[in-house]
Design a protein around this motif. Structure first.
Motif, PDB file in Angstrom:
ATOM      1  N   GLU A 108     110.763  58.153  75.769  1.00  0.00           N
ATOM      2  CA  GLU A 108     109.326  57.917  75.590  1.00  0.00           C
ATOM      3  C   GLU A 108     108.540  59.221  75.654  1.00  0.00           C
ATOM      4  OE1 GLU A 108     107.623  54.323  77.561  1.00  0.00           O
ATOM      5  OE2 GLU A 108     109.558  54.302  78.606  1.00  0.00           O
ATOM      6  N   GLY A 109     107.452  59.259  74.911  1.00  0.00           N
ATOM      7  CA  GLY A 109     106.518  60.375  74.954  1.00  0.00           C
ATOM      8  C   GLY A 109     105.104  59.858  74.795  1.00  0.00           C
ATOM      9  N   TRP A 110     104.131  60.668  75.163  1.00  0.00           N
ATOM     10  CA  TRP A 110     102.736  60.228  75.073  1.00  0.00           C
ATOM     11  C   TRP A 110     101.848  61.401  74.654  1.00  0.00           C
ATOM     12  CZ3 TRP A 110      98.620  62.380  77.756  1.00  0.00           C
ATOM     13  CH2 TRP A 110      98.964  63.274  78.772  1.00  0.00           C
ATOM     14  N   GLY A 111     100.731  61.085  74.006  1.00  0.00           N
ATOM     15  CA  GLY A 111      99.644  62.035  73.853  1.00  0.00           C
ATOM     16  C   GLY A 111      99.581  62.830  72.570  1.00  0.00           C
ATOM     17  N   TYR A 112     100.433  62.546  71.561  1.00  0.00           N
ATOM     18  CA  TYR A 112     100.321  63.362  70.361  1.00  0.00           C
ATOM     19  C   TYR A 112      99.037  63.026  69.601  1.00  0.00           C
ATOM     20  CZ  TYR A 112     101.409  59.844  66.735  1.00  0.00           C
ATOM     21  OH  TYR A 112     101.354  58.780  65.877  1.00  0.00           O
ATOM     22  N   ASP A 113      98.494  64.039  68.972  1.00  0.00           N
ATOM     23  CA  ASP A 113      97.345  63.888  68.078  1.00  0.00           C
ATOM     24  C   ASP A 113      97.674  64.700  66.838  1.00  0.00           C
ATOM     25  OD1 ASP A 113      94.975  63.983  66.679  1.00  0.00           O
ATOM     26  OD2 ASP A 113      93.717  64.480  68.405  1.00  0.00           O
ATOM     27  N   GLU A 114      97.833  64.028  65.699  1.00  0.00           N
ATOM     28  CA  GLU A 114      98.245  64.741  64.489  1.00  0.00           C
ATOM     29  C   GLU A 114      97.291  65.862  64.120  1.00  0.00           C
ATOM     30  OE1 GLU A 114      95.867  61.130  63.302  1.00  0.00           O
ATOM     31  OE2 GLU A 114      97.527  61.544  64.663  1.00  0.00           O
ATOM     32  N   GLY A 115      96.032  65.761  64.575  1.00  0.00           N
ATOM     33  CA  GLY A 115      95.071  66.837  64.322  1.00  0.00           C
ATOM     34  C   GLY A 115      95.453  68.131  65.000  1.00  0.00           C
ATOM     35  N   LYS A 116      96.246  68.040  66.073  1.00  0.00           N
ATOM     36  CA  LYS A 116      96.682  69.235  66.797  1.00  0.00           C
ATOM     37  C   LYS A 116      98.071  69.702  66.366  1.00  0.00           C
ATOM     38  CE  LYS A 116      94.118  68.123  71.024  1.00  0.00           C
ATOM     39  NZ  LYS A 116      93.013  69.049  70.781  1.00  0.00           N
ATOM     40  N   LEU A 117      98.790  68.885  65.585  1.00  0.00           N
ATOM     41  CA  LEU A 117     100.145  69.244  65.179  1.00  0.00           C
ATOM     42  C   LEU A 117     100.117  70.137  63.943  1.00  0.00           C
ATOM     43  CD1 LEU A 117     101.963  65.804  65.650  1.00  0.00           C
ATOM     44  CD2 LEU A 117     101.941  67.764  67.217  1.00  0.00           C
ATOM     45  N   LEU A 118     100.995  71.103  63.914  1.00  0.00           N
ATOM     46  CA  LEU A 118     101.055  72.058  62.808  1.00  0.00           C
ATOM     47  C   LEU A 118     101.185  71.352  61.467  1.00  0.00           C
ATOM     48  CD1 LEU A 118     101.278  75.076  61.980  1.00  0.00           C
ATOM     49  CD2 LEU A 118     103.754  74.860  62.273  1.00  0.00           C
ATOM     50  N   TRP A 295      86.824  50.080  63.788  1.00  0.00           N
ATOM     51  CA  TRP A 295      86.225  49.269  62.716  1.00  0.00           C
ATOM     52  C   TRP A 295      84.839  49.832  62.404  1.00  0.00           C
ATOM     53  CZ3 TRP A 295      84.253  43.569  63.315  1.00  0.00           C
ATOM     54  CH2 TRP A 295      84.038  43.031  62.043  1.00  0.00           C
ATOM     55  N   VAL A 296      84.794  50.706  61.400  1.00  0.00           N
ATOM     56  CA  VAL A 296      83.612  51.520  61.152  1.00  0.00           C
ATOM     57  C   VAL A 296      82.875  51.091  59.883  1.00  0.00           C
ATOM     58  CG1 VAL A 296      84.609  53.531  62.317  1.00  0.00           C
ATOM     59  CG2 VAL A 296      84.987  53.228  59.859  1.00  0.00           C
ATOM     60  N   ASN A 297      81.677  51.631  59.715  1.00  0.00           N
ATOM     61  CA  ASN A 297      80.905  51.508  58.481  1.00  0.00           C
ATOM     62  C   ASN A 297      79.803  52.567  58.524  1.00  0.00           C
ATOM     63  OD1 ASN A 297      79.980  50.584  56.031  1.00  0.00           O
ATOM     64  ND2 ASN A 297      78.616  49.070  56.954  1.00  0.00           N
ATOM     65  N   PRO A 298      79.839  53.565  57.625  1.00  0.00           N
ATOM     66  CA  PRO A 298      80.690  53.754  56.455  1.00  0.00           C
ATOM     67  C   PRO A 298      82.149  54.032  56.818  1.00  0.00           C
ATOM     68  CG  PRO A 298      79.385  55.714  56.862  1.00  0.00           C
ATOM     69  CD  PRO A 298      78.866  54.666  57.797  1.00  0.00           C
ATOM     70  N   PRO A 299      83.023  54.039  55.795  1.00  0.00           N
ATOM     71  CA  PRO A 299      84.449  54.220  56.073  1.00  0.00           C
ATOM     72  C   PRO A 299      84.778  55.638  56.511  1.00  0.00           C
ATOM     73  CG  PRO A 299      84.064  54.212  53.708  1.00  0.00           C
ATOM     74  CD  PRO A 299      82.758  53.843  54.355  1.00  0.00           C
ATOM     75  N   PHE A 300      85.999  55.804  57.001  1.00  0.00           N
ATOM     76  CA  PHE A 300      86.493  57.137  57.341  1.00  0.00           C
ATOM     77  C   PHE A 300      86.566  57.997  56.081  1.00  0.00           C
ATOM     78  CE2 PHE A 300      88.389  54.504  60.744  1.00  0.00           C
ATOM     79  CZ  PHE A 300      87.892  55.189  61.854  1.00  0.00           C
ATOM     80  N   LEU A 301      86.526  59.302  56.265  1.00  0.00           N
ATOM     81  CA  LEU A 301      86.676  60.213  55.140  1.00  0.00           C
ATOM     82  C   LEU A 301      88.047  60.023  54.499  1.00  0.00           C
ATOM     83  CD1 LEU A 301      85.158  63.527  56.568  1.00  0.00           C
ATOM     84  CD2 LEU A 301      84.046  61.809  55.122  1.00  0.00           C
ATOM     85  N   GLY A 302      88.112  60.278  53.202  1.00  0.00           N
ATOM     86  CA  GLY A 302      89.371  60.095  52.482  1.00  0.00           C
ATOM     87  C   GLY A 302      89.146  59.229  51.256  1.00  0.00           C
ATOM     88  N   LEU A 399      86.658  65.527  63.381  1.00  0.00           N
ATOM     89  CA  LEU A 399      86.143  66.250  62.220  1.00  0.00           C
ATOM     90  C   LEU A 399      86.843  65.807  60.939  1.00  0.00           C
ATOM     91  CD1 LEU A 399      85.832  69.859  63.686  1.00  0.00           C
ATOM     92  CD2 LEU A 399      84.012  68.171  63.355  1.00  0.00           C
ATOM     93  N   LYS A 400      88.147  65.609  61.011  1.00  0.00           N
ATOM     94  CA  LYS A 400      88.905  65.188  59.839  1.00  0.00           C
ATOM     95  C   LYS A 400      88.498  63.783  59.396  1.00  0.00           C
ATOM     96  CE  LYS A 400      93.597  64.026  58.316  1.00  0.00           C
ATOM     97  NZ  LYS A 400      95.012  63.859  58.742  1.00  0.00           N
ATOM     98  N   ASN A 401      88.268  62.904  60.341  1.00  0.00           N
ATOM     99  CA  ASN A 401      88.007  61.495  60.020  1.00  0.00           C
ATOM    100  C   ASN A 401      86.544  61.193  59.734  1.00  0.00           C
ATOM    101  OD1 ASN A 401      90.731  61.124  60.517  1.00  0.00           O
ATOM    102  ND2 ASN A 401      90.421  60.315  62.584  1.00  0.00           N
ATOM    103  N   LEU A 402      85.637  61.986  60.342  1.00  0.00           N
ATOM    104  CA  LEU A 402      84.212  61.682  60.243  1.00  0.00           C
ATOM    105  C   LEU A 402      83.386  62.790  59.612  1.00  0.00           C
ATOM    106  CD1 LEU A 402      83.629  60.202  63.835  1.00  0.00           C
ATOM    107  CD2 LEU A 402      84.161  58.937  61.749  1.00  0.00           C
ATOM    108  N   GLY A 403      83.859  64.031  59.699  1.00  0.00           N
ATOM    109  CA  GLY A 403      83.046  65.162  59.276  1.00  0.00           C
ATOM    110  C   GLY A 403      82.156  65.650  60.410  1.00  0.00           C
ATOM    111  N   HIS A 404      81.571  66.849  60.245  1.00  0.00           N
ATOM    112  CA  HIS A 404      80.809  67.483  61.324  1.00  0.00           C
ATOM    113  C   HIS A 404      79.580  66.674  61.738  1.00  0.00           C
ATOM    114  CE1 HIS A 404      83.192  71.144  60.537  1.00  0.00           C
ATOM    115  NE2 HIS A 404      82.820  71.516  61.741  1.00  0.00           N
ATOM    116  N   GLU A 405      78.772  66.273  60.758  1.00  0.00           N
ATOM    117  CA  GLU A 405      77.495  65.636  61.104  1.00  0.00           C
ATOM    118  C   GLU A 405      77.696  64.283  61.769  1.00  0.00           C
ATOM    119  OE1 GLU A 405      74.485  67.011  61.172  1.00  0.00           O
ATOM    120  OE2 GLU A 405      75.670  68.795  60.696  1.00  0.00           O
ATOM    121  N   ARG A 406      78.612  63.504  61.261  1.00  0.00           N
ATOM    122  CA  ARG A 406      78.839  62.183  61.847  1.00  0.00           C
ATOM    123  C   ARG A 406      79.477  62.316  63.231  1.00  0.00           C
ATOM    124  NH1 ARG A 406      82.193  57.321  58.890  1.00  0.00           N
ATOM    125  NH2 ARG A 406      81.509  55.587  60.229  1.00  0.00           N
ATOM    126  N   THR A 407      80.333  63.328  63.409  1.00  0.00           N
ATOM    127  CA  THR A 407      80.928  63.572  64.728  1.00  0.00           C
ATOM    128  C   THR A 407      79.844  63.851  65.757  1.00  0.00           C
ATOM    129  OG1 THR A 407      83.057  64.371  63.887  1.00  0.00           O
ATOM    130  CG2 THR A 407      82.375  65.158  66.054  1.00  0.00           C
TER     131      THR A 407
END
Length: 538
Positions: A108-118, A295-302, A399-407
């Motif tokens: 088992e492992g915990w805590g990964y965030d793909e935003g921090k992975l190379l 469960w957002v509105n507007p949608p995530f970036l992408g 930042l990846k999912n929402l962008g700077h302003e929405r964050t």
């Protein structure tokens, strides 16, 4: 138990709006008999403790966390910096564990965030198969709403190309429809149900071992937001943990799925004056912002028009609320995205609360409430429990999912307070991408500076002053968790307090996370000392 102790010469922040500051207090029978200025003392009673001008705060209350998960994480691979920066690093850690594991043990492992992975993506089954083809591997994402597993784990859970997505969950698949090993929201339960379960003794021992770690951060009140009845009743587990050394006052919130077929609870378990008690019923309305399942509105970036995942309904919310009302306990609902928060507020906007001395309904996280939702929630007395560490530690994914302003618009703490929302702060530990996720001083720094760990601006117009932030971890947290007679240092309240090595009111905001707790008291008893803690750790 009527021993008297007088504490002198301190810089005491009481969190009591009628008497916010003091320098001395007299404690008897675990409670504060008198508090004021040292020169006002008519006589010195009992034992004398000189505070030497050090800053004193009420004991901190973590209003939303997962102590059992946190305790278990200590025995898992920490998939966060400074240990893991890439999937390749994670593979190396799994390989090292695999060498000492038998085939019967899960890794088992915990805590990964793909935003921090190379690699900028979640680890998949094929990544994990390379280093552990024969032993099941489960790696939990930082948000705890998503897991990555290897082929062996999929095999043991019977997950194939033909397995349908469960309600409120998603099995990630490649272009050929094959499961990638990434399971979102309720789909992760297909794996978790197959994993070996620890005994009540093992879990209680882990919680007892966690207690001094929490005390080292000044945390004297905790909450368990994933209470279960089966295979182990968490109430019994926490009671056993207290016998083994768990010191914190603890409130348990039971998952609605555990109660819906039999919502009746023993009234003895609801007595709030007891160290361990049940405080509410918990549901999930969506997932996480960083994992793109909120469960957002507007949608995530992408390009996909991803609005996240809805994980409950108005009907479920109303049924759970009725059970909570029968027992005079809270309805507690996880909601991060705009639509998830709206669902809760709109469902209960036309109803009345049932608890007279606190909020009947709590929204956990409340990352992205609209101005309308904040206003309507305030009108109905719906409380918010948020985690300022999230945007501090998980900034890359935000930042990846929402962008700077929405964050910068997420977690609008100042707007919440200005509208009259009852708000408490917490950690959600271990559900954040930080090596020490339960540290409240990291959350305090985030709320005061509104900067992420890398310096990114997370919304300067929503930052708070340090006095307000401390209050949200103390008095306001008490008013929301309803733990009796704590959260402030006032006559008649328990003498739960902490002594800091630096004055949190007189250091640069950027250094708040460097503060250490020298001593922690619960009920007037010294339960933690930094020197002894460090000596015990070797």
């Amino acid at each position: 138990m009527n021993e008297v102790t007088t504490f002198l010469n301190g810089k005491i922040f009481t969190a009591n709006p009628k008497q916010p500051y003091a320098s001395a207090m007299v404690v008897q029978g675990g409670k504060i008999k008198w508090i004021g200025e040292s020169n006002e003392l008519e006589k010195m009673e009992g034992n004398l403790v000189d505070l030497h001008g050090q800053r004193v705060l009420p004991g901190l209350i973590d209003a939303h966390m997962h102590p059992l998960f946190l305790a278990g994480a200590a025995n898992q691979i920490a998939c966060t910096p400074p240990l893991v920066y890439s999937i390749a690093d994670l593979q190396e850690q799994i390989r090292l564990v695999r060498e000492s594991h038998t085939r019967d043990n899960w890794i088992e492992g915990w805590g990964y965030d793909e935003g921090k992975l190379l690699e900028g993506r979640a680890p998949n089954r094929w990544d994990l198969d390379q280093v552990s083809p024969d032993v099941p591997v489960v790696i939990t994402r930082t948000c705890t709403h998503i897991i990555s597993v290897n082929s062996k784990a999929l095999e043991l859970a019977g997950i194939t190309k033909d397995t349908p997505d469960p309600q409120g969950g998603k099995i990630d698949r490649d272009l050929n429809g094959e499961p990638t090993g990434v399971l979102l929201e309720n789909a992760k339960d297909l794996i978790l149900k197959k994993m070996p379960k620890k005994t009540i003794e093992e879990n209680a021992a882990m919680l007892a071992e966690l207690s001094p770690v929490l005390l080292s951060h000044g945390i004297t009140g905790i909450t368990e937001l994933m209470g279960l009845r089966e295979p182990i009743d968490y109430f019994d587990m926490y009671h056993l943990a207290s016998e083994k050394g768990l010191k914190q006052r603890s409130v348990l919130y039971y998952i609605w799925d555990e109660l819906k077929n039999n919502p009746i609870m023993n009234k003895e378990k609801l007595i709030r004056e007891n160290q361990i008690h049940i405080g509410g019923v918990k549901l999930f309305s969506d997932g996480s912002v960083s994992g793109q399942t909120a469960w957002v509105n507007p949608p995530f970036l992408g390009d996909g028009g991803n609005y996240g995942i809805q994980t409950t309904t108005s009907e479920e919310l109303l049924a759970a609320a009725e059970a909570a009302k029968q027992h005079d306990i809270q309805l507690v609902v996880h909601a991060m995205g705009e639509q998830a928060i709206d669902l809760i507020v709109d469902t209960f906007y036309g109803t009345e609360g049932w608890i007279s001395d606190g909020p009947s309904i709590r929204i956990e996280h409340a990352a992205m409430p609209t101005a309308k939702a904040i206003k309507r929630a305030s009108e109905k007395g719906i409380a918010f429990v948020s985690q300022p560490i999230f945007i501090f530690a998980e900034i890359e994914s935000y930042l990846k999912n929402l962008g700077h302003e929405r964050t910068k618009q997420t977690y609008p703490f100042k707007s919440m307070l200005q509208e009259g929302i009852k708000l408490a702060f917490s950690s959600d530990a271990p559900a954040t991408a930080w090596a020490d996720p339960v540290n409240p001083f990291v959350g305090m720094k985030s709320a005061v500076t509104r900067h992420a760990y890398d310096g990114t601006d997370t919304g300067q117009d929503q930052k708070l002053d340090i006095e307000t932030v401390i209050t949200l971890y103390t008095r306001e947290a008490q008013e929301i968790t309803r733990i009796p007679s704590v959260g402030q240092l006032a006559e008649g309240y328990y003498a739960d307090f902490i002594i800091l090595n630096q004055d949190i009111f007189n250091i640069p905001s950027e250094r708040i996370d460097q503060i250490k707790v020298l001593h922690t008291y619960i009920g007037g008893n010294l339960v933690y000392s930094l020197d002894e803690y460090l000596a015990a750790k070797g």
